[in-house]
Every structure is written in C-alpha cells, then in structure tokens.
Write a protein that holds these residues in place. Structure first.
Motif, mmCIF file in Angstrom:
data_model
loop_
_atom_site.group_PDB
_atom_site.id
_atom_site.type_symbol
_atom_site.label_atom_id
_atom_site.label_comp_id
_atom_site.label_asym_id
_atom_site.label_seq_id
_atom_site.Cartn_x
_atom_site.Cartn_y
_atom_site.Cartn_z
ATOM 1 N N ASN A 178 0.818 -1.213 0.000
ATOM 2 C CA ASN A 178 0.000 0.000 0.000
ATOM 3 C C ASN A 178 0.854 1.266 0.000
ATOM 4 O O ASN A 178 0.473 2.278 -0.577
ATOM 5 N N GLY B 152 0.247 0.691 -4.059
ATOM 6 C CA GLY B 152 -1.193 0.720 -3.832
ATOM 7 C C GLY B 152 -1.764 -0.676 -3.724
ATOM 8 O O GLY B 152 -1.089 -1.675 -3.956
ATOM 9 N N ASN C 41 -7.109 0.906 -3.865
ATOM 10 C CA ASN C 41 -6.577 2.225 -3.510
ATOM 11 C C ASN C 41 -5.251 2.494 -4.199
ATOM 12 O O ASN C 41 -4.528 1.583 -4.573
ATOM 13 N N ASP C 42 -4.959 3.792 -4.355
ATOM 14 C CA ASP C 42 -3.651 4.214 -4.837
ATOM 15 C C ASP C 42 -2.655 4.108 -3.680
ATOM 16 O O ASP C 42 -3.045 3.890 -2.536
ATOM 17 N N ALA C 43 -1.385 4.288 -3.976
ATOM 18 C CA ALA C 43 -0.355 4.236 -2.934
ATOM 19 C C ALA C 43 -0.648 5.274 -1.856
ATOM 20 O O ALA C 43 -0.872 6.448 -2.153
ATOM 21 N N SER C 44 -0.696 4.830 -0.625
ATOM 22 C CA SER C 44 -0.963 5.723 0.504
ATOM 23 C C SER C 44 -0.516 5.048 1.800
ATOM 24 O O SER C 44 -0.224 3.861 1.827
#
Length: 161
Positions: free
Chosen positions: A39, A43, A47-50
């Motif tokens: 993540n 991601g 979800n996108d990378a966070s």
C-alpha cells in the motif's frame, strides 16, 4: 569422588539456569511502528499508494510474545486493533522467526467487525531495537474474504532485566 559428582549435580542446574534463556535479550518490552509495504509503494486492490500504518506495544519473555496494536488506513476509512499472543523461535539470537494469531476488530465508518489473522514475522535484532518483516493472512470480515499483506517496521526494546 562421590562428593565431586554430588557437587557437579547440584551446581549444573545453577549454571544452566543462569545462561542465555533468561538473559536481557530474551525478556523485554518493545514499542514499534510499521507500514504495509504494498500500500505504501504501489497501492492495493482498491486504492492508490498511501499510508497504511501500524503502532504496537508488546512484551516478550523467552519463547512467548504478546502485543497490542492499532492500524490506521485513512485512504479507505479502515482501522484495526487487537491483541496478538504468539511464540518466538530462537530467542536471544540476531535473526528471530516468530508467529502469532491476531484477535482483533476492524472498524469501518458503518460498523465494527471481529477479525482474525495469522502472522509470521522475521526479525533482525540489534542491541536496543529490531527491524521486522511480517506476513499477515487476515480474514477481512468487513468484506468477507482473506487478504495477505506484508508489513515492514522497527521496534525499540526497553525494560531489560
């Protein structure tokens, strides 16, 4: 000769019990933080990378380990918290494998769910801290499926004997 054998038999347990299985490397408290590596970098599936981070505090005594943790993942409004009793292989060494079961809750904006996870950890220990990789197989009761995650992190040791 009988006295020598008797003295050896009486002193041997004292020598054994004073050795490494009860040294400061085997019994300590720790506090740490980590991130879900997938993540954080590329991601996840939704979800996108966070940032998906964990905070933990625990206690280790030779082959037994217990920790309490909190995980926050604001990008998908996910929180998890729980207690992980577990076991430690090769206590007191530099490279330590460990495993535990996570008895936890998943909290979403709409509901709180019980959850269960199985964790395998590989830790590399220094004098006052250790770094780890942790594989997790979690039953995501909020969506009713199993998810495998990999976390990396660092823990600080304190409260040595």
């Amino acid at each position: 000769m009988k006295r020598l054998i008797l003295i050896a038999v009486l002193l041997l347990p004292i020598h054994i019990f004073s050795q490494s299985w009860l040294t400061r490397e085997d019994t300590y408290w720790f506090a740490g933080t980590g991130v879900d590596l997938r993540n954080a970098t590329i991601g996840g599936t939704v979800n996108d990378a966070s940032y998906d981070g964990t905070f933990s505090i625990g206690y280790r005594n030779v082959g037994f380990s217990i920790l309490a943790y909190y995980e926050t993942f604001q990008a998908i409004e996910y929180e998890s918290m729980g207690i992980n009793p577990g076991f430690v292989l090769r206590p007191g060494k530099r490279l330590i494998p460990a495993g535990d079961i996570s008895l936890s809750f998943i909290r979403r904006p709409w509901k709180t769910y019980p959850s269960l996870a199985f964790n395998a950890r590989l830790e590399y220990h220094f004098d006052r801290f250790f770094v780890y990789l942790r594989g997790e197989n979690r039953w995501r009761t909020d969506y009713d499926f199993y998810q495998i995650s990999v976390y990396g992190g660092i823990c600080i040791k304190f409260g040595f004997n």
